[in-house]
Enzyme design. Structure first.
Site, short mmCIF file in Angstrom:
data_model
loop_
_atom_site.label_atom_id
_atom_site.label_comp_id
_atom_site.label_asym_id
_atom_site.label_seq_id
_atom_site.Cartn_x
_atom_site.Cartn_y
_atom_site.Cartn_z
N THR A 147 -8.82 1.99 6.86
CA THR A 147 -8.22 0.61 6.99
C THR A 147 -6.68 0.93 7.24
O THR A 147 -6.08 -0.21 7.49
CB THR A 147 -8.43 -0.39 5.99
OG1 THR A 147 -7.88 0.18 4.67
CG2 THR A 147 -9.68 -0.79 5.92
N GLU A 200 -4.81 9.80 4.57
CA GLU A 200 -5.14 10.48 5.77
C GLU A 200 -3.90 11.52 5.98
O GLU A 200 -3.04 11.58 5.20
CB GLU A 200 -4.89 9.71 7.06
CG GLU A 200 -3.51 9.47 7.56
CD GLU A 200 -2.92 8.00 6.85
OE1 GLU A 200 -1.61 7.96 6.50
OE2 GLU A 200 -3.64 7.02 6.82
N ASP A 218 0.93 -1.23 0.11
CA ASP A 218 -0.25 -0.04 0.21
C ASP A 218 0.71 1.38 -0.07
O ASP A 218 0.48 2.21 -0.55
CB ASP A 218 -0.89 -0.05 1.24
CG ASP A 218 -2.35 -0.91 0.99
OD1 ASP A 218 -2.45 -1.49 -0.09
OD2 ASP A 218 -2.85 -0.97 1.97
N GLY A 219 1.92 1.25 0.61
CA GLY A 219 2.92 2.55 0.63
C GLY A 219 3.39 2.86 -0.91
O GLY A 219 3.45 3.89 -1.17
N ALA A 267 -4.03 8.15 20.97
CA ALA A 267 -3.77 8.08 22.36
C ALA A 267 -4.21 9.35 23.26
O ALA A 267 -3.36 10.25 23.78
CB ALA A 267 -2.16 8.01 22.64
N TYR A 325 -3.95 4.02 9.08
CA TYR A 325 -3.39 4.52 10.44
C TYR A 325 -4.65 4.79 11.51
O TYR A 325 -4.78 4.29 12.48
CB TYR A 325 -2.83 5.95 10.25
CG TYR A 325 -2.07 6.51 11.36
CD1 TYR A 325 -2.12 5.96 12.84
CD2 TYR A 325 -1.31 7.79 11.31
CE1 TYR A 325 -1.37 6.44 13.87
CE2 TYR A 325 -0.55 8.15 12.14
CZ TYR A 325 -0.66 7.67 13.54
OH TYR A 325 0.07 8.28 14.51
N SER A 326 -5.84 5.36 10.78
CA SER A 326 -7.07 5.45 11.56
C SER A 326 -7.56 4.13 12.12
O SER A 326 -7.73 4.12 13.39
CB SER A 326 -8.07 5.92 10.63
OG SER A 326 -9.29 5.97 11.28
N ASP A 373 -1.84 12.56 21.68
CA ASP A 373 -0.50 12.45 20.65
C ASP A 373 -0.69 13.14 19.42
O ASP A 373 0.43 13.27 18.75
CB ASP A 373 0.07 11.00 20.92
CG ASP A 373 0.68 10.62 22.00
OD1 ASP A 373 0.73 11.33 22.98
OD2 ASP A 373 0.99 9.46 22.22
#
Length: 288
Positions: A184, A144, A70-71, A208, A186-187, A173
């Site tokens: 699907t 994102e 995905d990157g 966090a 980081y979130s 944070d």
């Protein structure tokens, strides 16, 4: 058909898959062009020179193949920018929601591609409106936009407004603003919900948070988001799909839906529900 092949550095055990991909494209009569850095890597690392007509810098392909995870797909979308070239993600990595064609499916998928048997999904992107020429002048994200603290100790405070109406101040944070495509990524890792790609929403997911009663929230994607960040270090980080830049505390950020979309190629027999089951192993009983 002009095919542009994008990729990234990989292990040697993936070389046979890559060779098979180029062999299949050649057998289909494709006019193949390669991303310069990917071509250089294959040559220097493995001594392999793919059968290409040239590099992508010199032409605009009809279709882009993103070979990796995905990157790599996100990096391919960044290079395509607003040219609306459809992208097919071929997964040589691990999870892969955007790159969801496995190495075993390459031949049949390319056969379908050349027969025109595929669909294109237009994926919503986010735009960070900034007066400076940040991020190379391309202030857009497919997955994102994340606002994050820079040090390892102090939280930041993110005052958040939707359509000029005060929502809350996140003491955390960081804060992740995600598209359905990024739901699907980081979130999800910080507890955000999963959205189907067709949803017309964004997700605000705190990272966090100091208060346990603060939860991710889903908002309409026509919302204008304004963030004002306080930080003890007088700076914070803003990441657009992993592209990072430092900002001074007190600077207001304006985030909204972009007019630019990313065109993603999907197979007719591949659905998002199936991808969720396969990638997240929903319904799998480890005891079986």
């Amino acid at each position: 058909m002009k095919i542009g092949v994008f990729g990234s550095e990989c292990r040697e055990d993936k070389l046979q898959v890559i060779k098979g991909l180029f062999f299949k494209l050649e057998s289909l009569g494709a006019e193949i062009f390669i991303e310069p850095s990917f071509g250089a890597f294959l040559s220097e690392a493995f001594g392999y020179a793919p059968p290409v007509a040239g590099v992508i810098d010199s032409i605009v392909p009809d279709i882009a193949l993103s070979v990796g995870g995905d990157g790599t797909f996100l990096r391919t979308a960044l290079q395509i920018k607003d040219r609306r070239i459809p992208i097919l993600g071929i997964n040589t990595g691990r999870l892969g929601f955007l790159a969801d064609v496995s190495s075993k499916q390459i031949d049949e998928t390319l056969d379908e591609l050349f027969r025109g048997e595929y669909r294109i999904e237009e994926r919503t992107m986010l735009e960070l409106r900034d007066n400076e020429a940040s991020y190379g002048g391309f202030n857009f994200a497919l997955n994102e936009i994340a606002v994050l603290k820079r040090d390892t100790s102090s939280m930041i405070t993110i005052h958040t407004f939707l359509n000029d109406d005060y929502l809350t101040s996140y003491k955390a944070d960081g804060l992740v603003i995600a598209t359905p495509t990024g739901s699907t990524a980081y979130s999800m890792s910080v507890g955000g919900p999963i959205l189907l790609p067709q949803n017309h929403n964004f997700i605000l997911s705190p990272v966090a948070p100091h208060s346990l009663n603060v939860r991710p929230i889903v908002i309409p994607n026509d919302s204008e988001i304004m963030l004002n960040v306080e930080s003890r270090t007088n700076s914070f980080l803003v990441s657009l799909d992993g592209r990072n830049k430092d900002f001074e505390a007190g600077k207001s950020l304006y985030i909204s839906k972009s007019k630019i979309t990313t065109c993603v190629i999907k197979r007719f027999n591949q659905t998002f529900h199936q991808t969720l089951r396969e990638k997240l192993m929903w319904g799998v009983d480890a005891r079986s």
